[in-house]
Scaffold this motif. Sequence first.
Motif, short mmCIF file in Angstrom:
data_model
loop_
_atom_site.label_atom_id
_atom_site.label_comp_id
_atom_site.label_asym_id
_atom_site.label_seq_id
_atom_site.Cartn_x
_atom_site.Cartn_y
_atom_site.Cartn_z
N ARG A 105 0.85 -1.19 0.00
CA ARG A 105 0.00 0.00 0.00
C ARG A 105 0.88 1.23 0.00
O ARG A 105 1.78 1.38 0.83
N ILE A 106 0.62 2.11 -0.96
CA ILE A 106 1.32 3.39 -1.04
C ILE A 106 0.25 4.46 -1.08
O ILE A 106 -0.47 4.60 -2.08
N SER A 107 0.11 5.16 0.02
CA SER A 107 -0.95 6.14 0.20
C SER A 107 -2.29 5.43 0.06
O SER A 107 -2.56 4.49 0.78
N LYS A 108 -3.11 5.80 -0.90
CA LYS A 108 -4.41 5.16 -1.09
C LYS A 108 -4.37 4.11 -2.20
O LYS A 108 -5.38 3.48 -2.49
N ARG A 109 -3.21 3.93 -2.80
CA ARG A 109 -3.07 2.97 -3.90
C ARG A 109 -2.46 1.67 -3.40
O ARG A 109 -1.70 1.65 -2.44
N TYR A 110 -2.82 0.59 -4.09
CA TYR A 110 -2.28 -0.73 -3.77
C TYR A 110 -1.56 -1.28 -4.99
O TYR A 110 -2.02 -1.13 -6.12
N LYS A 111 -0.45 -1.94 -4.73
CA LYS A 111 0.28 -2.61 -5.80
C LYS A 111 0.25 -4.11 -5.52
O LYS A 111 0.65 -4.57 -4.46
N VAL A 112 -0.26 -4.86 -6.50
CA VAL A 112 -0.31 -6.31 -6.43
C VAL A 112 0.86 -6.84 -7.24
O VAL A 112 1.02 -6.49 -8.41
N VAL A 113 1.70 -7.67 -6.61
CA VAL A 113 2.86 -8.25 -7.28
C VAL A 113 2.76 -9.77 -7.16
O VAL A 113 2.70 -10.30 -6.05
#
Length: 160
Positions: A105-113
């Motif tokens: 989670r970066i701020s309000k964004r999510y990164k799926v890896v």
Amino acid sequence: MKFFQIAIAALILTGSVFSANKIRIAVNYFDVVSGVDPNLKTTLAVLLESKLSTTGRFTVVDRANLDKVLKEQSIQLGGCSDSACAVKVGNILNVQRMAIGNLIRISKRYKVVIKFLDVELGSLDEVVGTVEEWANGEEELEKAIDRVAQTISERVPLTG
């Protein structure tokens, strides 16, 4: 009656031929960082399993079998997020590929890896490799998982 028996046998054989061409995979629990709801580690793994199984290219090991192996190996839920551990579990499950995921989670964004591992080689799958997608908030994570499953499915060559 004889025709009916032959037809059923043909359907069974055809089904086993088609399933033999599918890649047998397992999806490990996601590793989540602090600030991310820990319940998402299971939710996203189950979502990815579902999405991959609907592509028709994979036979997905059910979550109960994965949980059993993790428990037998004394591995905590989500405690098998590195490649070596995932390959070990994959060998026990007799799968060809393992998917291990991270949610950041970066701020309000999510990164799926997602790392797609070749269990036999014990390394990152040379064709699929790593797939990454962004979600603008928790409500868009399912769409990100959809895109991940689609990308993985497109990258996996048809066999047979």
